[in-house]
Design a protein around this motif. Sequence first.
Motif, PDB file in Angstrom:
ATOM      1  N   PRO A 288       0.812  -1.232   0.000  1.00  0.00           N
ATOM      2  CA  PRO A 288       0.000   0.000   0.000  1.00  0.00           C
ATOM      3  C   PRO A 288       0.839   1.274   0.000  1.00  0.00           C
ATOM      4  CG  PRO A 288       0.080  -0.903   2.214  1.00  0.00           C
ATOM      5  CD  PRO A 288       0.830  -1.881   1.337  1.00  0.00           C
ATOM      6  N   GLY A 289       1.595   1.485  -1.068  1.00  0.00           N
ATOM      7  CA  GLY A 289       2.441   2.662  -1.157  1.00  0.00           C
ATOM      8  C   GLY A 289       2.101   3.509  -2.363  1.00  0.00           C
ATOM      9  N   LEU A 290       2.988   4.455  -2.665  1.00  0.00           N
ATOM     10  CA  LEU A 290       2.751   5.364  -3.784  1.00  0.00           C
ATOM     11  C   LEU A 290       2.777   4.653  -5.124  1.00  0.00           C
ATOM     12  CD1 LEU A 290       4.636   8.725  -3.129  1.00  0.00           C
ATOM     13  CD2 LEU A 290       2.210   8.221  -2.951  1.00  0.00           C
ATOM     14  N   GLY A 291       3.625   3.624  -5.253  1.00  0.00           N
ATOM     15  CA  GLY A 291       3.728   2.920  -6.526  1.00  0.00           C
ATOM     16  C   GLY A 291       2.420   2.274  -6.919  1.00  0.00           C
ATOM     17  N   MET A 292       1.801   1.557  -6.002  1.00  0.00           N
ATOM     18  CA  MET A 292       0.520   0.929  -6.291  1.00  0.00           C
ATOM     19  C   MET A 292      -0.563   1.981  -6.499  1.00  0.00           C
ATOM     20  SD  MET A 292      -1.333  -2.236  -4.321  1.00  0.00           S
ATOM     21  CE  MET A 292      -1.958  -1.288  -2.929  1.00  0.00           C
ATOM     22  N   THR A 293      -0.480   3.065  -5.740  1.00  0.00           N
ATOM     23  CA  THR A 293      -1.448   4.149  -5.902  1.00  0.00           C
ATOM     24  C   THR A 293      -1.378   4.742  -7.300  1.00  0.00           C
ATOM     25  OG1 THR A 293      -1.311   4.700  -3.545  1.00  0.00           O
ATOM     26  CG2 THR A 293      -2.156   6.405  -5.018  1.00  0.00           C
ATOM     27  N   MET A 294      -0.158   4.944  -7.821  1.00  0.00           N
ATOM     28  CA  MET A 294      -0.023   5.549  -9.141  1.00  0.00           C
ATOM     29  C   MET A 294      -0.553   4.623 -10.234  1.00  0.00           C
ATOM     30  SD  MET A 294       3.259   7.366 -10.964  1.00  0.00           S
ATOM     31  CE  MET A 294       4.211   5.900 -11.293  1.00  0.00           C
ATOM     32  N   VAL A 295      -0.238   3.335 -10.152  1.00  0.00           N
ATOM     33  CA  VAL A 295      -0.720   2.400 -11.169  1.00  0.00           C
ATOM     34  C   VAL A 295      -2.243   2.326 -11.143  1.00  0.00           C
ATOM     35  CG1 VAL A 295      -0.737  -0.022 -11.874  1.00  0.00           C
ATOM     36  CG2 VAL A 295       1.412   1.064 -11.204  1.00  0.00           C
ATOM     37  N   GLN A 296      -2.832   2.281  -9.956  1.00  0.00           N
ATOM     38  CA  GLN A 296      -4.291   2.261  -9.855  1.00  0.00           C
ATOM     39  C   GLN A 296      -4.894   3.546 -10.411  1.00  0.00           C
ATOM     40  OE1 GLN A 296      -4.933   1.540  -5.679  1.00  0.00           O
ATOM     41  NE2 GLN A 296      -4.808  -0.687  -5.898  1.00  0.00           N
ATOM     42  N   ALA A 297      -4.227   4.680 -10.143  1.00  0.00           N
ATOM     43  CA  ALA A 297      -4.733   5.956 -10.661  1.00  0.00           C
ATOM     44  C   ALA A 297      -4.661   6.004 -12.183  1.00  0.00           C
ATOM     45  CB  ALA A 297      -3.937   7.112 -10.052  1.00  0.00           C
ATOM     46  N   ILE A 298      -3.604   5.420 -12.758  1.00  0.00           N
ATOM     47  CA  ILE A 298      -3.491   5.377 -14.221  1.00  0.00           C
ATOM     48  C   ILE A 298      -4.608   4.520 -14.804  1.00  0.00           C
ATOM     49  CG2 ILE A 298      -2.069   4.553 -16.132  1.00  0.00           C
ATOM     50  CD1 ILE A 298       0.384   5.310 -14.468  1.00  0.00           C
ATOM     51  N   ILE A 299      -4.872   3.374 -14.189  1.00  0.00           N
ATOM     52  CA  ILE A 299      -5.932   2.492 -14.673  1.00  0.00           C
ATOM     53  C   ILE A 299      -7.295   3.186 -14.583  1.00  0.00           C
ATOM     54  CG2 ILE A 299      -7.159   0.323 -14.214  1.00  0.00           C
ATOM     55  CD1 ILE A 299      -4.492  -0.826 -13.251  1.00  0.00           C
ATOM     56  N   GLN A 300      -7.515   3.923 -13.492  1.00  0.00           N
ATOM     57  CA  GLN A 300      -8.784   4.614 -13.285  1.00  0.00           C
ATOM     58  C   GLN A 300      -8.841   5.970 -13.977  1.00  0.00           C
ATOM     59  OE1 GLN A 300      -9.028   4.814  -9.022  1.00  0.00           O
ATOM     60  NE2 GLN A 300      -9.175   2.592  -8.770  1.00  0.00           N
ATOM     61  N   LYS A 301      -7.739   6.332 -14.653  1.00  0.00           N
ATOM     62  CA  LYS A 301      -7.636   7.616 -15.352  1.00  0.00           C
ATOM     63  C   LYS A 301      -7.848   8.802 -14.401  1.00  0.00           C
ATOM     64  CE  LYS A 301      -8.957   5.780 -19.869  1.00  0.00           C
ATOM     65  NZ  LYS A 301      -8.908   4.364 -19.422  1.00  0.00           N
ATOM     66  N   ASP A 302      -7.346   8.636 -13.183  1.00  0.00           N
ATOM     67  CA  ASP A 302      -7.407   9.697 -12.179  1.00  0.00           C
ATOM     68  C   ASP A 302      -6.148  10.554 -12.328  1.00  0.00           C
ATOM     69  OD1 ASP A 302      -7.753  11.316  -9.996  1.00  0.00           O
ATOM     70  OD2 ASP A 302      -8.250   9.692  -8.608  1.00  0.00           O
ATOM     71  N   TYR A 303      -6.148  11.435 -13.337  1.00  0.00           N
ATOM     72  CA  TYR A 303      -4.936  12.150 -13.712  1.00  0.00           C
ATOM     73  C   TYR A 303      -4.434  13.143 -12.660  1.00  0.00           C
ATOM     74  CZ  TYR A 303      -5.809   9.972 -18.189  1.00  0.00           C
ATOM     75  OH  TYR A 303      -6.022   9.039 -19.163  1.00  0.00           O
ATOM     76  N   PRO A 304      -5.293  13.836 -11.910  1.00  0.00           N
ATOM     77  CA  PRO A 304      -4.743  14.686 -10.835  1.00  0.00           C
ATOM     78  C   PRO A 304      -3.936  13.896  -9.805  1.00  0.00           C
ATOM     79  CG  PRO A 304      -7.004  15.303 -11.310  1.00  0.00           C
ATOM     80  CD  PRO A 304      -6.739  14.049 -12.086  1.00  0.00           C
ATOM     81  N   LEU A 305      -4.378  12.674  -9.502  1.00  0.00           N
ATOM     82  CA  LEU A 305      -3.631  11.842  -8.556  1.00  0.00           C
ATOM     83  C   LEU A 305      -2.317  11.373  -9.178  1.00  0.00           C
ATOM     84  CD1 LEU A 305      -3.416  10.458  -5.848  1.00  0.00           C
ATOM     85  CD2 LEU A 305      -4.863   8.605  -6.707  1.00  0.00           C
ATOM     86  N   VAL A 306      -2.357  10.974 -10.454  1.00  0.00           N
ATOM     87  CA  VAL A 306      -1.117  10.601 -11.148  1.00  0.00           C
ATOM     88  C   VAL A 306      -0.156  11.782 -11.157  1.00  0.00           C
ATOM     89  CG1 VAL A 306      -0.116   9.856 -13.342  1.00  0.00           C
ATOM     90  CG2 VAL A 306      -2.307   8.915 -12.593  1.00  0.00           C
TER      91      VAL A 306
END
Length: 328
Positions: free
Chosen positions: A276-294
């Motif tokens: 549960p770190g930033l790396g997993m957060t970024m990949v999930q955000a890319i999949i969900q197209k959550d660009y502000p989080l990316v």
Amino acid sequence: MTTTPTSRFADTRPNPWVTFTLRRLGRLTVSLAVLITASFAMIHLVPGDPVRAALGVSASPELVEARKHALGLDRSLPDQFGSFVAGLLQGDLGESIGAGMPVAEIISDRLPSTMQIAAIAFVTTIVVAVPLGMAAGVFTRHGRRRRLELAFVGATSVVAVLPEFLLAVGLAAIFGAQLGWLPVALKDGPESYVLPVLALAIGPVAALSRIVRVETLRVLDEDYMRTARAKRLPTRILYVRHALPNLLTSSLTLGGLMLAGLLTGTVLVENVFAWPGLGMTMVQAIIQKDYPLVQGVVLVYGTLALLINFTVDIVLAIADPNSTIRES
């Protein structure tokens, strides 16, 4: 005594330490400005509508427009960029489209987990690579134990170029799935750190130990080492007190540079182990197209890498001021 014009000019020359520090700060500032501009442009260069992509094709036009207005994406680019920079100065990284939460809050919750495995992997790299490389240098000096040298160089050459992702999958398959010795998913107890840390550290250990071996061979041929050997000092004192301190400067410097690579390596490793770190957060955000989080995660990763490189430059200058400041 009369002061000549030349001596007066020499006395007014800027302090080399001040010049060095200002140059490094200038480079850091420019690099941060480029990073901020690139991360801002990223969300606008993505094809299509990021808000529509995040909310889904079934979202009503009214909902999409309301979300754009809430995020400030319906304003002109200069206004958006100004608000973006002003928010950064206040610690505001925007709002996640998918989670509806401040990006800074999500990052502050996930960043410690990433820093933990990166820091442990860094310490592991230094603790293992320095003695390993030093021992390899001592045992293979002057062409002795040729087979050992070939085995060491060959093994470390292969391991050093293996991707962290491949190492992570292999470790999870062997020690988790087949043997069942260690957990392969989630952050749950001290044993859950082992496989992610190993996946991050194995490559840097191999690379750094090769460099330490070469440095050991160089140090052992220095005049002060010949003098120490002539005094018939005990082996422990010879290597620990005389050789090791001269190896640590270069080893810690290279290890510091590797720390930036360890941070970026967490992106894929965390996803293999569901960490549960930033790396997993970024990949999930890319999949969900959550660009502000990316965008926010990229900014944090980039800023950390720049700060690490800046710190390494300063530490190297302190350790070897003459050559470092002169070359700068």
